[in-house]
Design a protein around this motif. Structure first.
Motif, short mmCIF file in Angstrom:
data_model
loop_
_atom_site.label_atom_id
_atom_site.label_comp_id
_atom_site.label_asym_id
_atom_site.label_seq_id
_atom_site.Cartn_x
_atom_site.Cartn_y
_atom_site.Cartn_z
N ILE A 1 -35.84 73.04 27.11
CA ILE A 1 -35.33 73.00 28.58
C ILE A 1 -36.38 72.03 29.35
CG2 ILE A 1 -34.76 73.98 30.75
CD1 ILE A 1 -33.52 76.37 28.83
N ARG A 2 -37.79 72.65 29.33
CA ARG A 2 -38.84 71.88 29.95
C ARG A 2 -39.07 70.52 29.51
NH1 ARG A 2 -42.54 74.77 27.54
NH2 ARG A 2 -42.74 76.31 29.02
N ASN A 3 -38.92 70.16 28.05
CA ASN A 3 -38.96 68.93 27.66
C ASN A 3 -37.96 67.96 28.25
OD1 ASN A 3 -41.51 69.43 26.45
ND2 ASN A 3 -40.44 69.63 24.29
N SER A 4 -36.91 68.49 28.25
CA SER A 4 -35.53 67.61 28.77
C SER A 4 -35.93 67.33 30.22
CB SER A 4 -34.42 68.47 28.44
OG SER A 4 -33.15 67.84 28.74
N ILE A 5 -36.13 68.32 31.14
CA ILE A 5 -36.34 68.22 32.66
C ILE A 5 -37.45 66.99 32.85
CG2 ILE A 5 -37.13 69.14 34.74
CD1 ILE A 5 -35.61 71.75 33.76
N ILE A 6 -38.52 66.94 31.91
CA ILE A 6 -39.67 66.43 32.06
C ILE A 6 -39.33 64.69 31.40
CG2 ILE A 6 -41.91 65.56 30.99
CD1 ILE A 6 -42.59 68.62 30.76
N ASN A 7 -38.54 64.74 30.51
CA ASN A 7 -38.28 63.38 30.07
C ASN A 7 -37.18 62.68 30.63
OD1 ASN A 7 -40.71 63.28 28.37
ND2 ASN A 7 -39.43 64.60 26.83
N PHE A 8 -36.29 63.57 30.96
CA PHE A 8 -34.75 62.82 31.32
C PHE A 8 -34.34 63.39 32.67
CE2 PHE A 8 -34.61 63.74 26.53
CZ PHE A 8 -34.88 62.34 26.15
N ARG B 1 -33.17 66.31 33.39
CA ARG B 1 -31.93 67.20 33.44
C ARG B 1 -32.10 68.36 32.32
NH1 ARG B 1 -29.58 65.67 29.09
NH2 ARG B 1 -29.64 63.62 28.22
N CYS B 2 -31.47 69.34 32.29
CA CYS B 2 -31.55 70.34 31.47
C CYS B 2 -30.76 69.79 30.11
CB CYS B 2 -30.92 71.37 31.77
SG CYS B 2 -32.04 72.68 32.90
N PRO B 3 -30.85 70.25 28.99
CA PRO B 3 -30.29 70.00 27.74
C PRO B 3 -28.64 70.71 27.87
CG PRO B 3 -31.81 71.50 27.27
CD PRO B 3 -32.02 71.27 28.58
N SER B 4 -27.84 70.19 27.23
CA SER B 4 -26.40 70.75 27.43
C SER B 4 -26.56 71.94 26.31
CB SER B 4 -25.29 69.95 26.70
OG SER B 4 -25.49 69.67 25.45
N LEU B 5 -25.50 72.81 26.55
CA LEU B 5 -25.45 73.90 25.79
C LEU B 5 -25.40 73.63 24.24
CD1 LEU B 5 -23.14 76.56 27.52
CD2 LEU B 5 -25.62 76.80 27.07
N ARG B 6 -24.52 72.65 24.00
CA ARG B 6 -24.44 71.95 22.45
C ARG B 6 -25.72 71.60 21.92
NH1 ARG B 6 -19.62 72.55 20.19
NH2 ARG B 6 -18.05 72.68 21.51
N ASP B 7 -26.59 70.85 22.85
CA ASP B 7 -27.80 70.38 22.52
C ASP B 7 -28.89 71.43 22.01
OD1 ASP B 7 -27.29 67.77 22.69
OD2 ASP B 7 -27.96 67.75 24.90
N ARG C 1 -29.71 79.76 37.52
CA ARG C 1 -28.63 78.74 37.63
C ARG C 1 -28.36 78.65 39.25
NH1 ARG C 1 -25.64 78.06 33.32
NH2 ARG C 1 -26.18 79.93 32.40
N ASN C 2 -28.37 77.41 39.43
CA ASN C 2 -28.06 76.98 40.80
C ASN C 2 -26.46 76.97 40.74
OD1 ASN C 2 -30.71 76.45 41.15
ND2 ASN C 2 -30.77 74.41 40.25
N SER C 3 -26.23 76.61 42.18
CA SER C 3 -24.72 76.80 42.56
C SER C 3 -23.84 75.67 41.84
CB SER C 3 -24.58 76.67 44.13
OG SER C 3 -25.06 75.48 44.65
N ASN C 4 -24.48 74.52 41.47
CA ASN C 4 -23.84 73.40 40.84
C ASN C 4 -23.73 73.86 39.23
OD1 ASN C 4 -26.40 72.89 40.09
ND2 ASN C 4 -26.45 70.77 41.02
N GLY C 5 -24.40 74.87 38.83
CA GLY C 5 -24.33 75.03 37.46
C GLY C 5 -25.62 74.68 36.52
N SER C 6 -26.45 73.87 37.14
CA SER C 6 -27.63 73.31 36.64
C SER C 6 -28.74 74.50 36.45
CB SER C 6 -28.25 72.05 37.28
OG SER C 6 -28.75 72.45 38.69
N LEU C 7 -29.74 74.49 35.65
CA LEU C 7 -30.56 75.44 35.32
C LEU C 7 -31.86 74.95 35.81
CD1 LEU C 7 -30.04 76.44 31.66
CD2 LEU C 7 -29.50 77.72 33.59
N GLN C 8 -32.51 76.03 36.52
CA GLN C 8 -33.96 75.44 37.33
C GLN C 8 -34.82 76.83 36.44
OE1 GLN C 8 -35.46 76.98 41.39
NE2 GLN C 8 -34.43 75.11 41.70
N ILE C 9 -36.25 75.87 36.20
CA ILE C 9 -37.25 76.83 35.65
C ILE C 9 -37.85 77.46 37.02
CG2 ILE C 9 -39.27 77.14 34.38
CD1 ILE C 9 -38.52 74.93 32.76
N ILE D 1 -36.23 71.14 43.94
CA ILE D 1 -37.07 71.67 42.88
C ILE D 1 -36.35 71.73 41.65
CG2 ILE D 1 -38.43 73.48 42.11
CD1 ILE D 1 -39.19 73.91 44.95
N GLN D 2 -36.70 70.99 40.74
CA GLN D 2 -35.93 71.11 39.30
C GLN D 2 -36.51 72.28 38.60
OE1 GLN D 2 -36.44 67.15 37.46
NE2 GLN D 2 -34.27 66.55 38.06
#
Length: 206
Positions: free
Chosen positions: A17-24, A26-32, A60-68, A101-102
């Motif tokens: 999750i950390r690497n995905s937020i840093i590089n892209f 956004r958080c990775p999908s559940l399938r990822d 978990r934010n209101s839009n469903g995204s994850l925040q560290i 804040i991501q």
């Protein structure tokens, strides 16, 4: 106080999750996450995420995204403080607001020195590549409203955030690009100009 511990799977998931937020950005999908963790079902990944939320690592934010909201790494004998990584900043919005804040990352106090406040941004474009700031890099910024000539700053100009070199004279404040790309031009700051912070360092990977 009970010591917080994470399982191997939880550590792997948090790192992904950390690497995905840093590089892209956004958080990775559940399938990822399912594939990374070797699970056969997205539900298993979802349950693991729920455990990280219950331990106060994720939210978990209101839009469903994850925040560290708490970075968790083994940093024995290293003093750190939590620094927010900001997402895309809407035009006209203050740069440091909760919804921007991501994630929160632990940064050594040798870089982020208390009691000053800091934030992390992802640079876009090549207007500061001669200062070592390239597209996609993360930059550690000390929050302040003043700057010295030659500082690389984060500024709010015409309701847009930009990273430029600060240059002030008796006549004007000029925000200069430091780039090999000659299409970038200096910006003469007007009344709506605000210094948001001064770049401390480039962080290629937290």
């Amino acid at each position: 106080m009970k010591t917080l511990t994470l399982s191997d799977k939880e550590n792997i998931a948090l790192k992904e999750i950390r690497n995905s937020i840093i590089n892209f950005g956004r958080c990775p999908s559940l399938r990822d996450l399912m594939k990374t963790l070797g699970y056969r079902s997205p539900r298993s990944a979802s349950l693991l995420i729920d455990k990280l939320i219950s331990k106060g690592i994720l939210r978990r934010n209101s839009n469903g995204s994850l925040q560290i909201i708490r970075d968790f790494e083994d940093k024995a004998n290293v003093q750190t403080i939590d620094i927010p990584l900001l997402g895309t900043v809407p035009c006209g919005m203050p740069i440091l607001t909760e919804e921007n804040i991501q994630a929160v990352f632990s940064v050594s106090t040798k870089l982020a020195k208390p009691p000053h406040k800091y934030f992390i941004l992802r640079a876009k474009g090549d207007s500061m590549n001669k200062k070592g700031i390239n597209d996609g890099d993360l930059i550690l910024v000390k929050k302040q409203s003043t700057a010295e000539n030659g500082d690389a700053i984060v500024a709010l100009v015409d309701n847009e955030v930009t990273i430029k070199e600060y240059s002030a004279s008796a006549y004007a404040i000029v925000l200069k690009p430091c780039s090999t790309n000659k299409t970038h031009k200096p910006i003469v700051a007007g009344n709506d100009f605000q210094v948001q912070g001064v770049v401390v360092t480039v962080i290629p990977n937290l």
